[in-house]
Design a protein around this motif. Structure first.
Motif, PDB file in Angstrom:
ATOM      1  N   LEU A  75       0.569  -1.228  -0.025  1.00 52.93           N
ATOM      2  CA  LEU A  75       0.034   0.135  -0.006  1.00 52.93           C
ATOM      3  C   LEU A  75       0.817   1.251  -0.061  1.00 52.93           C
ATOM      4  O   LEU A  75       1.721   1.417   0.951  1.00 52.93           O
ATOM      5  N   HIS A  76       0.733   1.898  -1.073  1.00 53.84           N
ATOM      6  CA  HIS A  76       1.495   3.310  -0.954  1.00 53.84           C
ATOM      7  C   HIS A  76       0.838   4.311   0.018  1.00 53.84           C
ATOM      8  O   HIS A  76      -0.408   4.593  -0.097  1.00 53.84           O
ATOM      9  N   ASP A  77       1.890   4.747   0.726  1.00 55.49           N
ATOM     10  CA  ASP A  77       1.377   5.700   1.819  1.00 55.49           C
ATOM     11  C   ASP A  77       2.253   6.911   2.242  1.00 55.49           C
ATOM     12  O   ASP A  77       3.620   6.671   2.499  1.00 55.49           O
ATOM     13  N   ASN A  78       1.994   7.975   1.605  1.00 49.69           N
ATOM     14  CA  ASN A  78       2.957   9.265   1.425  1.00 49.69           C
ATOM     15  C   ASN A  78       4.457   9.010   0.954  1.00 49.69           C
ATOM     16  O   ASN A  78       5.355   9.133   1.730  1.00 49.69           O
ATOM     17  N   GLY A  79       4.181   8.310  -0.073  1.00 45.59           N
ATOM     18  CA  GLY A  79       5.371   8.191  -0.844  1.00 45.59           C
ATOM     19  C   GLY A  79       6.176   6.872  -0.307  1.00 45.59           C
ATOM     20  O   GLY A  79       7.355   6.667  -0.776  1.00 45.59           O
ATOM     21  N   LYS A  80       5.750   6.266   0.667  1.00 44.78           N
ATOM     22  CA  LYS A  80       6.353   5.100   1.009  1.00 44.78           C
ATOM     23  C   LYS A  80       5.302   3.806   0.801  1.00 44.78           C
ATOM     24  O   LYS A  80       4.341   3.924   0.611  1.00 44.78           O
ATOM     25  N   VAL A  81       5.806   2.697   0.977  1.00 45.61           N
ATOM     26  CA  VAL A  81       5.213   1.519   0.570  1.00 45.61           C
ATOM     27  C   VAL A  81       5.224   0.642   1.889  1.00 45.61           C
ATOM     28  O   VAL A  81       6.270   0.344   2.488  1.00 45.61           O
ATOM     29  N   ARG A  82       3.876   0.287   2.355  1.00 41.98           N
ATOM     30  CA  ARG A  82       3.952  -0.311   3.754  1.00 41.98           C
ATOM     31  C   ARG A  82       2.939  -1.635   3.369  1.00 41.98           C
ATOM     32  O   ARG A  82       2.113  -1.630   2.406  1.00 41.98           O
ATOM     33  N   TRP A  83       3.346  -2.749   4.021  1.00 35.03           N
ATOM     34  CA  TRP A  83       2.484  -4.075   3.670  1.00 35.03           C
ATOM     35  C   TRP A  83       1.453  -4.205   4.444  1.00 35.03           C
ATOM     36  O   TRP A  83       1.496  -4.069   5.709  1.00 35.03           O
TER      37      TRP A  83
END
Length: 369
Positions: A75-83
């Protein structure tokens, strides 16, 4: 070196004790891997252990997952990817602070999926996901020579578990069978011939074979065949059709052994199962010595867990000799303690036999032991 030489073998009570320790002390728990033949009761023991503690159990079948399924979706969140972890994994806010993550048939998972589970099993985390502290990890699987869909467990994964093998245990099965109301004829048969409890042959042509699971199916067959709505008049015996259906569950050899056991018991006119299945048959024993033998058989069956206390009390009602009926009650009281008097069947015995004296007076009755 054989499989049996590498890990300890436990019977059902010993495994139940180990599971209890594992689930009640998660801070010191070691992930547990249970090996055993098909149908021997691995999964049932894990579920029963969780139920005893009142813990939820999540059954996660790794064989049905892809490696990416375990880690979740990105999941893209504020320019980062978290799972985002899969919903099947325990969540403390949803599932509670304590529970069991059960990885059943773990060695049926393809190696890439098993490799994805390494971190979850050893470190109790998977990427950003963390297994709740109060949750225990238990796994189970068939052995490589059990004809199941299995892979060799990679050494890195195997070294993340403590390993035990579950062995068939007739005494434990008999105690369980009494609690579950399994047909008395099956309990009598297993008490006399415990080697038929589990007999797995790894030949491809063998489809039906005796195991704790398949004997449970045989019990369902007997109960179903006794229903008047299905068989017309209903039948309390093991007729030819019933035995054919039982053979479809446990195999022809085991069913033939059961048929021979039932036949020999009928010829002798001496069978605890027969007395229970045919109300009034015990009352036909007019010889006192035969009745004394019957009392011994009933007490032995209760001690071995082949019959329940209410079933033994039912037989006490049917014993023709009042003194021996008192004697049976006395011996059942020695086994059960005062909880015997809480059984509705005990009140029925008092009503039918007209017994007014307290249990202490039963010592005056002739003992069958």
């Amino acid at each position: 070196m054989s499989f049996e030489q590498t890990i300890p073998a436990l019977d059902a009570p010993a495994l139940a004790e180990l599971l209890s320790e594992t689930l009640t002390a998660p801070a010191w728990a070691v992930p547990l891997m249970i090996w055993g033949a098909p149908g021997i009761g691995k999964s049932d023991l894990v579920r029963e252990a969780a139920a005893v503690q009142g813990y939820p159990l999540i059954d996660l079948r790794l064989s049905q997952l892809e490696p990416t399924d375990l880690r979740g979706i990105p999941l893209h969140d504020n320019g980062k990817v978290r799972w985002i972890p899969p919903d099947e994994l325990p969540d403390e806010s949803r599932d509670g602070p304590r529970g069991v993550l059960f990885l059943d048939e773990i060695n049926a998972a393809p190696p890439p999926v098993a490799a994805a589970a390494y971190q979850l099993i050893l470190d109790r985390r998977l990427g950003a996901y963390r297994l709740p502290e109060g949750w225990s990890i238990v796994a189970a699987g068939n052995r490589l020579d059990d004809r199941g869909i299995t892979y060799v467990m990679p050494a890195p994964l195997a070294n993340r578990f403590m390993h035990v093998e579950l062995q068939a245990d007739a005494d434990a099965w008999l105690a369980w069978a009494a609690r579950q109301g399994i047909e008395p004829v099956l309990r009598d048969f297993m008490a006399e011939q415990p080697h038929w409890l589990a007999r797995f042959l790894p030949e491809p042509e063998v489809k039906a074979f005796p195991s704790p699971r398949s004997w449970m199916f045989a019990d369902r067959v007997i109960k179903r065949r006794a229903l008047p709505t299905l068989t017309g008049a209903g039948s309390s015996g093991l007729d030819e059709t019933t035995l054919i259906h039982i053979a479809a569950c446990v195999g022809r050899e085991a069913a033939a052994a059961l048929a021979e056991f039932v036949g020999s018991g009928e010829q002798e006119g001496f069978s605890v199962a027969g007395w229970l299945n045919e109300p009034g048959s015990l009352a036909q024993l007019t010889d006192v010595s035969a009745q004394m033998d019957a009392v011994r058989a009933i007490v032995a069956a209760r001690n071995q867990g082949r019959i329940r206390s209410d079933e033994a009390l039912k037989l006490a009602v049917e014993l023709p000799d009042d003194r021996l009926s008192f004697s049976l009650i006395e011996q059942l009281h020695q086994i059960e303690g005062d909880r015997l008097f809480d059984e509705p069947a005990f009140s029925n015995w008092v009503s039918v036999r007209g017994a007014k004296a307290p249990v202490e007076s039963f010592v005056a009755a002739p003992s069958a032991g």
